[in-house]
Scaffold this active site. Sequence first.
Site, mmCIF file in Angstrom:
data_model
loop_
_atom_site.group_PDB
_atom_site.id
_atom_site.type_symbol
_atom_site.label_atom_id
_atom_site.label_comp_id
_atom_site.label_asym_id
_atom_site.label_seq_id
_atom_site.Cartn_x
_atom_site.Cartn_y
_atom_site.Cartn_z
ATOM 1 N N TYR A 160 0.906 -1.221 -0.055
ATOM 2 C CA TYR A 160 0.122 0.034 0.126
ATOM 3 C C TYR A 160 0.870 1.227 -0.064
ATOM 4 C CZ TYR A 160 -3.577 3.351 1.681
ATOM 5 O OH TYR A 160 -4.168 4.487 1.729
HETATM 6 P P1 NAD Z 1 -13.362 3.462 1.001
HETATM 7 O O1 NAD Z 1 -13.306 1.965 0.946
HETATM 8 O O2 NAD Z 1 -14.535 4.064 1.879
HETATM 9 O O3 NAD Z 1 -13.747 4.193 -0.460
HETATM 10 C C1 NAD Z 1 -12.931 3.720 -1.678
HETATM 11 C C2 NAD Z 1 -13.927 3.491 -2.807
HETATM 12 O O4 NAD Z 1 -13.200 3.083 -3.896
HETATM 13 C C3 NAD Z 1 -14.860 2.372 -2.470
HETATM 14 O O5 NAD Z 1 -16.565 2.726 -2.806
HETATM 15 C C4 NAD Z 1 -14.509 1.162 -3.551
HETATM 16 O O6 NAD Z 1 -15.613 0.409 -3.984
HETATM 17 C C5 NAD Z 1 -13.945 2.050 -4.685
HETATM 18 N N1 NAD Z 1 -13.112 1.113 -5.385
HETATM 19 C C6 NAD Z 1 -12.197 0.330 -5.082
HETATM 20 N N2 NAD Z 1 -11.617 -0.263 -6.062
HETATM 21 C C7 NAD Z 1 -11.918 0.415 -7.086
HETATM 22 C C8 NAD Z 1 -11.477 0.148 -8.294
HETATM 23 N N3 NAD Z 1 -10.778 -0.676 -8.807
HETATM 24 N N4 NAD Z 1 -12.366 1.181 -9.380
HETATM 25 C C9 NAD Z 1 -13.266 1.885 -8.826
HETATM 26 N N5 NAD Z 1 -13.558 2.197 -7.630
HETATM 27 C C10 NAD Z 1 -12.733 1.417 -6.882
HETATM 28 O O7 NAD Z 1 -12.089 4.061 1.330
HETATM 29 P P2 NAD Z 1 -11.622 5.553 1.767
HETATM 30 O O8 NAD Z 1 -11.182 5.543 2.947
HETATM 31 O O9 NAD Z 1 -12.830 6.421 1.268
HETATM 32 O O10 NAD Z 1 -10.351 5.412 0.604
HETATM 33 C C11 NAD Z 1 -10.406 6.706 -0.544
HETATM 34 C C12 NAD Z 1 -8.991 6.761 -0.882
HETATM 35 O O11 NAD Z 1 -8.476 7.340 0.156
HETATM 36 C C13 NAD Z 1 -8.146 5.463 -1.311
HETATM 37 O O12 NAD Z 1 -7.216 5.831 -2.397
HETATM 38 C C14 NAD Z 1 -7.296 5.284 -0.023
HETATM 39 O O13 NAD Z 1 -6.228 4.439 -0.103
HETATM 40 C C15 NAD Z 1 -7.169 6.826 0.506
HETATM 41 N N6 NAD Z 1 -6.645 6.945 1.933
HETATM 42 C C16 NAD Z 1 -7.846 6.770 3.030
HETATM 43 C C17 NAD Z 1 -7.240 6.815 4.125
HETATM 44 C C18 NAD Z 1 -8.185 6.545 5.327
HETATM 45 O O14 NAD Z 1 -7.717 6.592 6.332
HETATM 46 N N7 NAD Z 1 -9.508 6.102 5.193
HETATM 47 C C19 NAD Z 1 -6.049 7.364 4.588
HETATM 48 C C20 NAD Z 1 -5.413 7.606 3.357
HETATM 49 C C21 NAD Z 1 -5.590 7.520 2.048
#
Ligand code: NAD
Length: 254
Positions: A160
């Site tokens: 990741y």
């Molecule tokens: P989440 O799981 O709530 O949302 C992510 C969404 O992306 C989901 O609805 C999923 O169905 C969709 N998704 C997954 N694979 C996909 C694909 N191949 N094509 C299209 N859609 C796809 O997660 P989140 O926490 O909202 O994460 C969003 C972004 O933020 C991600 O890139 C994650 O790595 C990043 N992020 C999250 C956090 C955290 O603490 N939540 C921290 C740093 C970065």
Amino acid sequence: MGSVGLLNGKVGLITGAGSGIGRGCAELFAHEGAAGVLVCDTDEPGAQETARRIEAAGGTATAVAADVSRASDVQALVDVVVGAYGRLDFAVNNAGISHRNGPLHELEEDDFDRVIAVNLKGVWLCLKYEIRQMLQNGGGAIVCTASRAALRGAPVAAGYSASKHGVIGLVRSAALGYLEDGIRVNCICPGVVNTPLVRGLDPARIELLERQQPGGRLAEPAEMAEAAAWLCSERASFVTGVALPVDYGWTAGS
Ligand code: NAD
């Protein structure tokens, strides 16, 4: 003087917008005056729910099922935005996944391949097709969602972390590559955010993350959306190639 939204009249797409940070961005972008938001997710009901919320609040949104790791899906996605709204002013490349946590030597090859395919190749594919369209528009603004794990190593999430470090490489390269074309490319590096991705972790791990987080709480998706909306707006007209931590000081202490 009437109030002017940050994104008044702008149209664009947000990936991974069926949940969490992406949904938060989609709702805020519409609230800030975006004239059309294309809500993309592999989770079609999730994308539809986000679009429904936007429409219920008086905005305009279209839900599309697409997998950002597939070139044909991404190309079609950009075609749908242009078909629906006529151009592409902004894009938030936010879709992302994690993998099972554990030491690097126990990470499975399939998990590594998938996280790179979605988080890194997916962002590259989005940039590729969005930039092609923005070159025709005469400009645009793109924000990618990296992570605090893009700025520091993550011993239990090496794949990741590597994928997110790669996102910064893509963002900086794209920013420099299109300086003359009016296309700005930035990324946000969220701290730990209260989304289903995090709520799926082991409760003890969530508690540890909360304790380690300056301020003692997880961020909310809307707090990430504020940063993305500003970066996509003309108010950030001189900002490109930036990896902006939105982590309440977490990386400042590293
Ligand atoms: P989440 O799981 O709530 O949302 C992510 C969404 O992306 C989901 O609805 C999923 O169905 C969709 N998704 C997954 N694979 C996909 C694909 N191949 N094509 C299209 N859609 C796809 O997660 P989140 O926490 O909202 O994460 C969003 C972004 O933020 C991600 O890139 C994650 O790595 C990043 N992020 C999250 C956090 C955290 O603490 N939540 C921290 C740093 C970065």
